[in-house]
Design a protein around this motif. Structure first.
Motif, PDB file in Angstrom:
ATOM      1  N   HIS A  14      31.284 -10.890  29.720  1.00  0.00           N
ATOM      2  CA  HIS A  14      31.948 -10.228  30.853  1.00  0.00           C
ATOM      3  C   HIS A  14      33.038  -9.255  30.392  1.00  0.00           C
ATOM      4  O   HIS A  14      33.141  -8.143  30.929  1.00  0.00           O
ATOM      5  CB  HIS A  14      32.560 -11.279  31.772  1.00  0.00           C
ATOM      6  CG  HIS A  14      33.089 -10.736  33.063  1.00  0.00           C
ATOM      7  ND1 HIS A  14      32.266 -10.289  34.077  1.00  0.00           N
ATOM      8  CD2 HIS A  14      34.367 -10.540  33.505  1.00  0.00           C
ATOM      9  CE1 HIS A  14      33.004  -9.851  35.094  1.00  0.00           C
ATOM     10  NE2 HIS A  14      34.283 -10.000  34.760  1.00  0.00           N
ATOM     11  N   PHE A  15      33.848  -9.666  29.403  1.00  0.00           N
ATOM     12  CA  PHE A  15      35.010  -8.865  29.010  1.00  0.00           C
ATOM     13  C   PHE A  15      34.829  -8.134  27.682  1.00  0.00           C
ATOM     14  O   PHE A  15      35.650  -7.299  27.322  1.00  0.00           O
ATOM     15  CB  PHE A  15      36.262  -9.754  28.924  1.00  0.00           C
ATOM     16  CG  PHE A  15      36.776 -10.203  30.259  1.00  0.00           C
ATOM     17  CD1 PHE A  15      37.487  -9.342  31.080  1.00  0.00           C
ATOM     18  CD2 PHE A  15      36.546 -11.489  30.695  1.00  0.00           C
ATOM     19  CE1 PHE A  15      37.969  -9.750  32.306  1.00  0.00           C
ATOM     20  CE2 PHE A  15      37.020 -11.918  31.931  1.00  0.00           C
ATOM     21  CZ  PHE A  15      37.728 -11.044  32.744  1.00  0.00           C
ATOM     22  N   GLY A  16      33.786  -8.460  26.932  1.00  0.00           N
ATOM     23  CA  GLY A  16      33.556  -7.764  25.674  1.00  0.00           C
ATOM     24  C   GLY A  16      34.279  -8.348  24.479  1.00  0.00           C
ATOM     25  O   GLY A  16      34.097  -7.871  23.354  1.00  0.00           O
ATOM     26  N   VAL A  17      35.106  -9.346  24.687  1.00  0.00           N
ATOM     27  CA  VAL A  17      35.823 -10.024  23.600  1.00  0.00           C
ATOM     28  C   VAL A  17      35.841 -11.513  23.891  1.00  0.00           C
ATOM     29  O   VAL A  17      35.664 -11.944  25.040  1.00  0.00           O
ATOM     30  CB  VAL A  17      37.277  -9.515  23.446  1.00  0.00           C
ATOM     31  CG1 VAL A  17      37.300  -8.055  23.033  1.00  0.00           C
ATOM     32  CG2 VAL A  17      38.053  -9.709  24.743  1.00  0.00           C
ATOM     33  N   SER A  18      36.072 -12.325  22.854  1.00  0.00           N
ATOM     34  CA  SER A  18      36.142 -13.771  23.039  1.00  0.00           C
ATOM     35  C   SER A  18      37.439 -14.150  23.734  1.00  0.00           C
ATOM     36  O   SER A  18      38.408 -13.366  23.744  1.00  0.00           O
ATOM     37  CB  SER A  18      36.070 -14.473  21.683  1.00  0.00           C
ATOM     38  OG  SER A  18      37.266 -14.238  20.957  1.00  0.00           O
ATOM     39  N   PRO A  19      37.512 -15.341  24.329  1.00  0.00           N
ATOM     40  CA  PRO A  19      38.768 -15.790  24.956  1.00  0.00           C
ATOM     41  C   PRO A  19      39.938 -15.783  23.984  1.00  0.00           C
ATOM     42  O   PRO A  19      41.057 -15.389  24.346  1.00  0.00           O
ATOM     43  CB  PRO A  19      38.435 -17.211  25.427  1.00  0.00           C
ATOM     44  CG  PRO A  19      36.959 -17.221  25.599  1.00  0.00           C
ATOM     45  CD  PRO A  19      36.417 -16.323  24.545  1.00  0.00           C
TER      46      PRO A  19
END
Length: 290
Positions: free
Chosen positions: A103-108
């Motif tokens: 969804h955001f393109g990076v890990s949490p």
């Protein structure tokens, strides 16, 4: 306010009630049946109506809001990623990480390190006053008798299941003289692909019969319910069915004054896809109404 505009506004208000309810209950289990009750829609057709109005499937909508809320938790709370994942409704941190990264393109973890919020779409309540120009949809309203059909059930992606089911059905019906000029080829898509996993989608390939036929093996016999139907003509490729369905549920239904029956919609294929160019295909979409 004109009657049609009032009816359309009513539909939008009912969808907004669902949106606000979802926002307020993200920590709880959100069941389609319960959300349909919030909107005072029949669960049988609620998912199609919600998707048509919001341009987003219900399940995707809920997952997105949970993920977007989790991004706030990562930035503003000291809770570990595992706890944020559980709050977002994921059973494992790995599943949460995959969904968040998609969804955001990076890990949490990387998102938290960046310490910069991403642009979020939010719930977007529907505008109650803006009315876009609508396509003029004029279905044929017809009352029909129940239709006995032979059918074959296949499960899986509709594009694959339909071809397989009709292949088996025609191999049975053709040699027995059941594919005459009055026969009608019908497809029933029982599940919404926005709601049900592709591998579990149920599709029935059907052909009408005008005399008693004994079913054999996987060839079944059933009756499509009679009664009132609004019949729309879809012109063009089968892949564009969803666009027509969205127009029916978003544009025609709210203004029609009609109520839906708890029977499945179905498609009646008017020409042979093996002998017809995709752009020349014509399909009737039958919507069950009271």
């Amino acid at each position: 306010m004109p009657e049609k505009e009032s009816t359309s506004r009513d539909y939008r208000e009912r969808i907004n009630r669902v949106i606000f309810h979802i926002e307020s209950h993200l920590d709880e289990k959100l069941d389609l049946q319960d959300l349909a009750k919030v909107a005072f829609f029949s669960p049988f057709h609620f998912h199609r109506i919600f998707t048509a109005f919001t341009d987003e499937p219900l399940g995707n909508f809920i997952r997105r809001l949970r993920l977007e809320r989790s991004s706030k938790h990562l930035l503003h709370l000291a809770a570990p990623v595992t706890e944020v994942a559980l709050t977002a409704g994921y059973e494992t941190p790995a599943a949460f990480t995959r969904a968040f990264s998609a969804h955001f393109g990076v890990s949490p973890t990387e998102y938290r390190k960046r310490n910069k919020p991403a642009r979020m779409l939010g719930a977007k309540p529907l505008d109650l006053t803006t009315r876009k120009e609508k396509r003029n949809m004029k279905p044929e309203i017809r009352n029909v008798e129940p239709m006995p059909v032979l059918f074959v059930r296949r499960t899986g992606p509709y594009s694959q299941a339909a071809g397989e089911a009709f292949g088996v059905l025609c191999q049975f019906a053709g040699p027995r003289g059941l594919l005459g000029p009055t026969s009608r080829m019908i497809g029933i898509s029982h599940d919404d692909p926005h709601v049900t996993a592709e591998t579990k989608l149920r599709y029935d390939a059907c052909v009408t019969v005008d005399h008693e036929v004994k079913p054999e093996g996987e060839i079944g016999l059933k009756t499509i319910a009679g009664g009132g139907y609004a019949i729309f003509v879809h012109s063009g490729p089968y892949e564009l069915f969803q666009r027509t369905y969205d127009q029916i549920f978003k544009e025609w239904l709210p203004d029609s004054g009609k109520q839906l029956r708890e029977e499945p919609c179905f498609e009646m294929y008017m020409n042979d896809p093996h002998r017809t160019k995709p752009e020349d295909l014509r399909t009737e979409i039958w919507l069950p109404i009271q």
